[in-house]
Design a protein around this motif. Sequence first.
Motif, PDB file in Angstrom:
ATOM      1  N   MET A   1      40.014  51.457  15.822  1.00  0.00           N
ATOM      2  CA  MET A   1      39.576  50.086  16.073  1.00  0.00           C
ATOM      3  C   MET A   1      39.477  49.343  14.748  1.00  0.00           C
ATOM      4  SD  MET A   1      36.235  48.727  18.139  1.00  0.00           S
ATOM      5  CE  MET A   1      36.842  49.376  19.679  1.00  0.00           C
ATOM      6  N   HIS A   2      39.938  48.138  14.737  1.00  0.00           N
ATOM      7  CA  HIS A   2      39.967  47.300  13.539  1.00  0.00           C
ATOM      8  C   HIS A   2      38.572  46.743  13.265  1.00  0.00           C
ATOM      9  CE1 HIS A   2      41.901  43.503  11.587  1.00  0.00           C
ATOM     10  NE2 HIS A   2      41.494  44.353  10.680  1.00  0.00           N
ATOM     11  N   LYS A   3      38.030  47.038  12.073  1.00  0.00           N
ATOM     12  CA  LYS A   3      36.664  46.647  11.721  1.00  0.00           C
ATOM     13  C   LYS A   3      36.634  45.589  10.627  1.00  0.00           C
ATOM     14  CE  LYS A   3      34.770  51.222  12.517  1.00  0.00           C
ATOM     15  NZ  LYS A   3      34.094  52.359  11.899  1.00  0.00           N
ATOM     16  N   LEU A 128      38.754  34.338   9.541  1.00  0.00           N
ATOM     17  CA  LEU A 128      38.603  35.507  10.414  1.00  0.00           C
ATOM     18  C   LEU A 128      39.863  35.749  11.244  1.00  0.00           C
ATOM     19  CD1 LEU A 128      34.895  35.012  11.487  1.00  0.00           C
ATOM     20  CD2 LEU A 128      35.797  36.719   9.878  1.00  0.00           C
ATOM     21  N   ASP A 129      40.501  34.685  11.687  1.00  0.00           N
ATOM     22  CA  ASP A 129      41.779  34.842  12.408  1.00  0.00           C
ATOM     23  C   ASP A 129      42.817  35.520  11.513  1.00  0.00           C
ATOM     24  OD1 ASP A 129      40.807  33.664  14.742  1.00  0.00           O
ATOM     25  OD2 ASP A 129      41.756  31.715  14.344  1.00  0.00           O
ATOM     26  N   GLU A 130      42.870  35.124  10.251  1.00  0.00           N
ATOM     27  CA  GLU A 130      43.814  35.749   9.313  1.00  0.00           C
ATOM     28  C   GLU A 130      43.500  37.236   9.115  1.00  0.00           C
ATOM     29  OE1 GLU A 130      43.948  33.570   5.620  1.00  0.00           O
ATOM     30  OE2 GLU A 130      44.278  31.670   6.688  1.00  0.00           O
ATOM     31  N   HIS A 177      33.820  44.412  15.186  1.00  0.00           N
ATOM     32  CA  HIS A 177      35.066  44.977  15.677  1.00  0.00           C
ATOM     33  C   HIS A 177      35.943  43.881  16.247  1.00  0.00           C
ATOM     34  CE1 HIS A 177      33.630  49.162  15.399  1.00  0.00           C
ATOM     35  NE2 HIS A 177      32.471  48.595  15.596  1.00  0.00           N
ATOM     36  N   PHE A 178      37.172  43.795  15.759  1.00  0.00           N
ATOM     37  CA  PHE A 178      38.149  42.892  16.346  1.00  0.00           C
ATOM     38  C   PHE A 178      38.681  43.547  17.614  1.00  0.00           C
ATOM     39  CE2 PHE A 178      38.530  41.676  11.818  1.00  0.00           C
ATOM     40  CZ  PHE A 178      38.354  40.310  11.917  1.00  0.00           C
ATOM     41  N   ASP A 179      38.776  42.791  18.687  1.00  0.00           N
ATOM     42  CA  ASP A 179      39.331  43.338  19.944  1.00  0.00           C
ATOM     43  C   ASP A 179      40.823  43.170  19.987  1.00  0.00           C
ATOM     44  OD1 ASP A 179      36.869  44.134  20.885  1.00  0.00           O
ATOM     45  OD2 ASP A 179      36.482  42.206  21.851  1.00  0.00           O
TER      46      ASP A 179
END
Length: 179
Positions: A1-3, A128-130, A177-179
């Motif tokens: 999972m991307h943190k 944050l999107d980047e 955590h990015f979903d």
Amino acid sequence: MHKLYFTRHGETVWNVENKICGMTDSPLTKRGRAQARALGQKVKAGGYAIDEILYSPLSRAADTAKAIADATGIPARCEPRLREQCFGKYEGTPRNGEKFRISKTCFADRYDGGESMLQLAQRIYNLLDELRDQPDKTYLLVAHNGIARVVESYFHDMTNEEYALAGIRNCELVEYHFD
């Protein structure tokens, strides 16, 4: 999972004096420098898989980030979008002032020469999107309490009142955590 990890800078002179810092560059106290070093040791000992530290250009956050980088060896670089919100006429006034508390729930208010919550959210959400689009890297953001509120709102639904009251302690480490 991307943190993603986030922390607020160490304690500042104006934190102790209960003043709104905003874009005013209040330096770290002796305690604030110790908090930053302790967080660096926590990150080093905790096995956090952080690839890079991004920090606000204001000295309180930059000094905190550099202390963490020194302790861990994690590369660090300044990210100008992480600077604190400019609170205009409220900078240097009491953090718990009634007028400021009410103004924080008016998201288009620019505080007579400052930056609105909407403007702040735009620059932080864009960042944050980047970072979300870089799933192979884990970042630690070192910034400010105003930025902490925006980051929290990016990852979790909040009411206006919850947003206005949100915040974290100096050198508290939060994982997202990015979903």
